[in-house]
Write a protein that holds these residues in place. Structure first.
Motif, PDB file in Angstrom:
ATOM      1  N   GLN A 117       0.829  -1.204   0.000  1.00 42.81           N
ATOM      2  CA  GLN A 117       0.000   0.000   0.000  1.00 42.81           C
ATOM      3  C   GLN A 117       0.870   1.263   0.000  1.00 42.81           C
ATOM      4  OE1 GLN A 117      -2.865  -1.431  -1.042  1.00 42.81           O
ATOM      5  NE2 GLN A 117      -3.937   0.063   0.181  1.00 42.81           N
ATOM      6  N   VAL A 118       1.946   1.230   0.773  1.00 44.95           N
ATOM      7  CA  VAL A 118       2.872   2.368   0.830  1.00 44.95           C
ATOM      8  C   VAL A 118       3.515   2.572  -0.544  1.00 44.95           C
ATOM      9  CG1 VAL A 118       5.072   3.164   1.794  1.00 44.95           C
ATOM     10  CG2 VAL A 118       3.315   2.229   3.309  1.00 44.95           C
ATOM     11  N   THR A 119       3.945   1.496  -1.155  1.00 43.55           N
ATOM     12  CA  THR A 119       4.564   1.568  -2.485  1.00 43.55           C
ATOM     13  C   THR A 119       3.581   2.134  -3.507  1.00 43.55           C
ATOM     14  OG1 THR A 119       6.003  -0.293  -1.969  1.00 43.55           O
ATOM     15  CG2 THR A 119       5.673   0.204  -4.307  1.00 43.55           C
ATOM     16  N   LYS A 120       2.363   1.636  -3.469  1.00 44.66           N
ATOM     17  CA  LYS A 120       1.315   2.091  -4.392  1.00 44.66           C
ATOM     18  C   LYS A 120       1.037   3.583  -4.188  1.00 44.66           C
ATOM     19  CE  LYS A 120      -3.556   1.030  -5.266  1.00 44.66           C
ATOM     20  NZ  LYS A 120      -4.659   0.156  -4.859  1.00 44.66           N
ATOM     21  N   TYR A 121       0.927   4.000  -2.952  1.00 45.92           N
ATOM     22  CA  TYR A 121       0.659   5.403  -2.635  1.00 45.92           C
ATOM     23  C   TYR A 121       1.812   6.300  -3.099  1.00 45.92           C
ATOM     24  CZ  TYR A 121      -0.516   9.545   0.134  1.00 45.92           C
ATOM     25  OH  TYR A 121      -0.813  10.819   0.532  1.00 45.92           O
ATOM     26  N   THR A 122       3.033   5.843  -2.860  1.00 46.66           N
ATOM     27  CA  THR A 122       4.208   6.606  -3.281  1.00 46.66           C
ATOM     28  C   THR A 122       4.228   6.764  -4.799  1.00 46.66           C
ATOM     29  OG1 THR A 122       5.434   5.822  -1.361  1.00 46.66           O
ATOM     30  CG2 THR A 122       6.735   6.698  -3.185  1.00 46.66           C
ATOM     31  N   LYS A 123       3.916   5.689  -5.521  1.00 46.11           N
ATOM     32  CA  LYS A 123       3.875   5.755  -6.984  1.00 46.11           C
ATOM     33  C   LYS A 123       2.826   6.754  -7.455  1.00 46.11           C
ATOM     34  CE  LYS A 123       5.565   1.233  -8.416  1.00 46.11           C
ATOM     35  NZ  LYS A 123       5.202  -0.047  -9.066  1.00 46.11           N
ATOM     36  N   GLN A 124       1.678   6.780  -6.774  1.00 40.46           N
ATOM     37  CA  GLN A 124       0.618   7.725  -7.144  1.00 40.46           C
ATOM     38  C   GLN A 124       1.081   9.168  -6.949  1.00 40.46           C
ATOM     39  OE1 GLN A 124      -2.630   6.417  -4.655  1.00 40.46           O
ATOM     40  NE2 GLN A 124      -3.460   5.064  -6.226  1.00 40.46           N
ATOM     41  N   ILE A 125       1.779   9.417  -5.850  1.00 37.09           N
ATOM     42  CA  ILE A 125       2.274  10.772  -5.582  1.00 37.09           C
ATOM     43  C   ILE A 125       3.291  11.177  -6.644  1.00 37.09           C
ATOM     44  CG2 ILE A 125       3.701  12.143  -4.001  1.00 37.09           C
ATOM     45  CD1 ILE A 125       2.285  10.662  -1.699  1.00 37.09           C
ATOM     46  N   ILE A 126       4.220  10.279  -6.954  1.00 35.23           N
ATOM     47  CA  ILE A 126       5.246  10.574  -7.960  1.00 35.23           C
ATOM     48  C   ILE A 126       4.600  10.805  -9.327  1.00 35.23           C
ATOM     49  CG2 ILE A 126       7.206   9.588  -9.228  1.00 35.23           C
ATOM     50  CD1 ILE A 126       8.015   8.262  -6.503  1.00 35.23           C
ATOM     51  N   GLN A 127       3.622   9.974  -9.663  1.00 32.04           N
ATOM     52  CA  GLN A 127       2.906  10.132 -10.936  1.00 32.04           C
ATOM     53  C   GLN A 127       2.241  11.512 -10.987  1.00 32.04           C
ATOM     54  OE1 GLN A 127       2.897   8.019 -13.491  1.00 32.04           O
ATOM     55  NE2 GLN A 127       0.969   8.183 -14.592  1.00 32.04           N
ATOM     56  N   SER A 128       1.576  11.870  -9.907  1.00 30.73           N
ATOM     57  CA  SER A 128       0.898  13.158  -9.836  1.00 30.73           C
ATOM     58  C   SER A 128       1.880  14.327  -9.946  1.00 30.73           C
ATOM     59  CB  SER A 128       0.119  13.241  -8.522  1.00 30.73           C
ATOM     60  OG  SER A 128      -0.490  14.472  -8.378  1.00 30.73           O
ATOM     61  N   GLN A 129       3.018  14.220  -9.280  1.00 32.95           N
ATOM     62  CA  GLN A 129       4.039  15.279  -9.350  1.00 32.95           C
ATOM     63  C   GLN A 129       4.588  15.421 -10.766  1.00 32.95           C
ATOM     64  OE1 GLN A 129       6.708  13.858  -6.306  1.00 32.95           O
ATOM     65  NE2 GLN A 129       5.800  15.170  -4.738  1.00 32.95           N
ATOM     66  N   ASN A 130       4.832  14.290 -11.407  1.00 33.90           N
ATOM     67  CA  ASN A 130       5.354  14.336 -12.775  1.00 33.90           C
ATOM     68  C   ASN A 130       4.334  14.934 -13.738  1.00 33.90           C
ATOM     69  OD1 ASN A 130       7.989  13.336 -12.434  1.00 33.90           O
ATOM     70  ND2 ASN A 130       7.220  11.252 -12.295  1.00 33.90           N
ATOM     71  N   ILE A 131       3.071  14.618 -13.557  1.00 34.88           N
ATOM     72  CA  ILE A 131       2.021  15.169 -14.422  1.00 34.88           C
ATOM     73  C   ILE A 131       1.903  16.678 -14.197  1.00 34.88           C
ATOM     74  CG2 ILE A 131      -0.482  15.229 -14.801  1.00 34.88           C
ATOM     75  CD1 ILE A 131      -0.434  12.154 -14.376  1.00 34.88           C
ATOM     76  N   LYS A 132       1.970  17.082 -12.948  1.00 34.36           N
ATOM     77  CA  LYS A 132       1.893  18.519 -12.629  1.00 34.36           C
ATOM     78  C   LYS A 132       3.074  19.270 -13.265  1.00 34.36           C
ATOM     79  CE  LYS A 132       0.873  21.417  -8.664  1.00 34.36           C
ATOM     80  NZ  LYS A 132       0.637  21.463  -7.227  1.00 34.36           N
TER      81      LYS A 132
END
Length: 175
Positions: A117-132
């Protein structure tokens, strides 16, 4: 809300199962045996109980309806965002009894689930930062930065519009 009153049924149940109270504060209680620790914290602002279990105080993992569904394949609490004290007692009397017994396999499975869950959440944050960052670069017509940002994303999760912009950016740089 009277914390003492609300956790009393759980306290009674756990003491009957050889647990003792090893720490107690205003909205927090810790129950322990030689092989299991259970903590309950109540957050007034959210009106929620946070429940953690582990083999010791350093290995505590939050017990949630999602972790119960995934690790124990028990879908009884699927419509809830968190567990109540009654839910916890019901769970521990049933399929969750293995937690009370200190089953190392189940704690390992809970830990693996928590880490995933931590890994998945971290990936989501990184994905969101890269998109931004990609959006900002696109707005500034900085196509090199845009391409770099998109290259750092998981492209299969992107909206089609980003893939089109990516092709446009590549074409602009090739001219």
């Amino acid at each position: 809300m009277n914390f003492e009153q609300s956790i009393f049924p759980l306290t009674e149940f756990l003491i009957d199962n050889k647990f003792s109270i090893t720490k107690k504060e205003q909205y927090f209680i810790k129950y322990s045996t030689n092989s299991v620790v259970i903590t309950i914290a109540y957050v007034n602002l959210e009106h929620l109980f946070y429940i953690h279990v582990g083999q010791n105080s350093k290995s505590l993992i939050e017990l949630t309806p999602i972790s119960i569904k995934e690790v124990f394949e028990d879908d009884n609490f699927r419509l809830q965002s968190s567990l109540t004290i009654d839910n916890l007692i019901s769970f521990l009397k049933g399929i969750g009894k293995c937690l009370l017994l200190g089953d190392k396999k189940i704690f390992k499975a809970l830990n693996e689930f928590s880490e995933s869950q931590v890994t998945k959440y971290t990936k989501q944050i990184i994905q969101s930062q890269n998109i931004k960052a990609a959006d900002k670069a696109w707005g500034q017509k900085d196509y090199v930065a845009f391409i770099k940002c998109i290259d750092r994303t998981e492209k299969e999760l992107l909206a089609e519009s980003y893939l089109k912009k990516y092709r446009i950016a590549v074409n602009k740089l090739q001219k």
